[in-house]
Design an enzyme around this catalytic site. Sequence first.
Site, PDB file in Angstrom:
ATOM      1  N   LYS A  67     -13.475  37.214  36.045  1.00  0.00           N
ATOM      2  CA  LYS A  67     -12.968  37.396  34.458  1.00  0.00           C
ATOM      3  C   LYS A  67     -12.392  36.104  33.766  1.00  0.00           C
ATOM      4  O   LYS A  67     -11.962  35.297  34.482  1.00  0.00           O
ATOM      5  CB  LYS A  67     -12.158  38.397  34.455  1.00  0.00           C
ATOM      6  CG  LYS A  67     -12.532  39.858  34.449  1.00  0.00           C
ATOM      7  CD  LYS A  67     -13.703  40.115  33.369  1.00  0.00           C
ATOM      8  CE  LYS A  67     -12.993  40.558  32.158  1.00  0.00           C
ATOM      9  NZ  LYS A  67     -12.138  41.658  32.273  1.00  0.00           N
ATOM     10  N   GLU A 120      -6.699  37.548  21.415  1.00  0.00           N
ATOM     11  CA  GLU A 120      -6.213  39.108  21.652  1.00  0.00           C
ATOM     12  C   GLU A 120      -4.847  39.052  21.304  1.00  0.00           C
ATOM     13  O   GLU A 120      -4.220  40.114  20.556  1.00  0.00           O
ATOM     14  CB  GLU A 120      -6.410  39.395  23.195  1.00  0.00           C
ATOM     15  CG  GLU A 120      -7.686  39.772  23.308  1.00  0.00           C
ATOM     16  CD  GLU A 120      -8.016  40.015  24.783  1.00  0.00           C
ATOM     17  OE1 GLU A 120      -7.871  41.202  25.098  1.00  0.00           O
ATOM     18  OE2 GLU A 120      -8.117  39.084  25.657  1.00  0.00           O
ATOM     19  N   HIS A 157     -21.088  46.250   8.683  1.00  0.00           N
ATOM     20  CA  HIS A 157     -21.063  47.346   9.278  1.00  0.00           C
ATOM     21  C   HIS A 157     -21.137  47.005  11.106  1.00  0.00           C
ATOM     22  O   HIS A 157     -21.626  47.770  11.782  1.00  0.00           O
ATOM     23  CB  HIS A 157     -22.090  48.427   9.031  1.00  0.00           C
ATOM     24  CG  HIS A 157     -22.047  48.866   7.846  1.00  0.00           C
ATOM     25  ND1 HIS A 157     -21.236  49.817   7.045  1.00  0.00           N
ATOM     26  CD2 HIS A 157     -22.445  48.228   6.641  1.00  0.00           C
ATOM     27  CE1 HIS A 157     -21.550  49.908   5.882  1.00  0.00           C
ATOM     28  NE2 HIS A 157     -22.382  48.976   5.490  1.00  0.00           N
ATOM     29  N   SER A 181      -8.271  37.276  35.585  1.00  0.00           N
ATOM     30  CA  SER A 181      -7.758  38.583  35.904  1.00  0.00           C
ATOM     31  C   SER A 181      -7.320  38.629  37.363  1.00  0.00           C
ATOM     32  O   SER A 181      -7.748  37.910  38.270  1.00  0.00           O
ATOM     33  CB  SER A 181      -8.914  39.734  35.955  1.00  0.00           C
ATOM     34  OG  SER A 181      -8.736  40.622  36.826  1.00  0.00           O
TER      35      SER A 181
END
Length: 469
Positions: free
Chosen positions: A293, A300, A166, A287
């Site tokens: 970043k 991804e 979980h 970024s």
Amino acid sequence: MVSDMTDKNTSSKLWGGRFTESTDAFVEAFTASIDFDQRLYRYDIAGSIAHASMLAHAGIITTDECSTIVAGLGDILAEIERGDFTWSVELEDIHMNIEARLIESIGETGKKLHTGRSRNDQVATDLRLYLRDEIDGLCMALTRLQTALVDIAAREIDTIMPGFTHLQVAMPVSFGHHMLAWEAMLERDHQRLLDCRKRVNVMPLGAAALAGTSFPIDRAYTARLLDFDSPAGNSLDAVSDRDFVIEFCAAAALIMMHLSRFSEELVLWSSAQFDFIELPDRFCTGSSIMPQKKNPDVPELVRGKSGRVTGHLVSLLMLMKSQPLAYNKDNQEDKEPLFDTVDTLHGSLRVFGDMMPTVTVKRATMATAATQGFSTATDLADYLVRKGIAFRDAHEIVGRAVRHGVETGKDLAAMTLEELQDFSELISDDVFTVLTLEGSMAARNHLGGTAPAQVNDAITAARERLGKR
Ligand code: ARG
């Protein structure tokens, strides 16, 4: 008058004989597949060479004719690979582009190649030859990634991380064990591809349009030349079903599903909140607005690409659904989803295989994270069971100790013996060895468990298995 029209308007078509007007220009473009099926050229030529050889072997064409055809096809192959071949939409697909070029270059003999054959058995054969090759390449890419994971596991047998259920801290596990979980999934994926390959490797040639041919062909001979396990047993089935494409795409969708889960962990782990791993700069991007970043774009993107592969699987199922026997033009639509599935899979497996060995494992952060969240609570309950308490009661006792830990901000291992004895008098100072992360991990010492000794055995077994490939 009619024959005039035929000559003028349909002469370039290999099937122009019965037509009296030329194809509508848009229909020609709409029905053509040459833009994408040219990818099959090598397999189309290999299939044609085998077919011509069989025709000669069976005495249907002469050996001289066969030699002329085979040489002509060899020249076409070279022409395509040099980039000199001119593809024509008017000639619709890969089969007719190559055949027309053969006739153009060797003359009348070229017209004999299509004896006892149809584009229907031809395209199904091309696709199977293509897919067989791609499966072999994908299996190599899988082996490469599996090997990388086993190597990481071997390096990180003793590295402790919090195992989750979980997404809540559950129990300490070996990071090596965690890597081997991914390897186990990829091994099943590998087995699925190998199994699918058996059903791919069956030869449609000889089925011709749908019913077979009136020529005395030798299908076993052609199958041997093309390394097929056997000729397909039913001509109608051979030209029409694309279940082998669907089956492959299902196996591909499972691989991408696994990679998407793996990606998700890499994304989470490389966040500041987890900080379990660092991906090297060359696998990340920045970024355009936020200078700080460093984004995990590779995992991804792989996670995202799993969606399109599942989409292709569904579109192929829908393509095949309700098609009456035998070949229907619908099946021309099988290629783009298949090709994109193959490309996506190759890219994803390659980038994972490149990236995984470069990942930095932050052992200290992982171990610290494993000390949070009461990851050894089950060990304390098991300890009480060994002292004679029933598991349900032990669970309840440890639950109270955890509540105390939450209130005081202390892990179980950080409590004093007296504190722990408040919850059960059966607790003595031997409890602290079971409350350590190392003790917890080492205690799960059976086949499939996370104890370093077991992880070591699992690595040996995986290496032996992968070494045979
Ligand atoms: N381009 C076609 C395909 O991909 C080849 C087979 C065409 N056969 C036919 N009878 N029109 O399926």
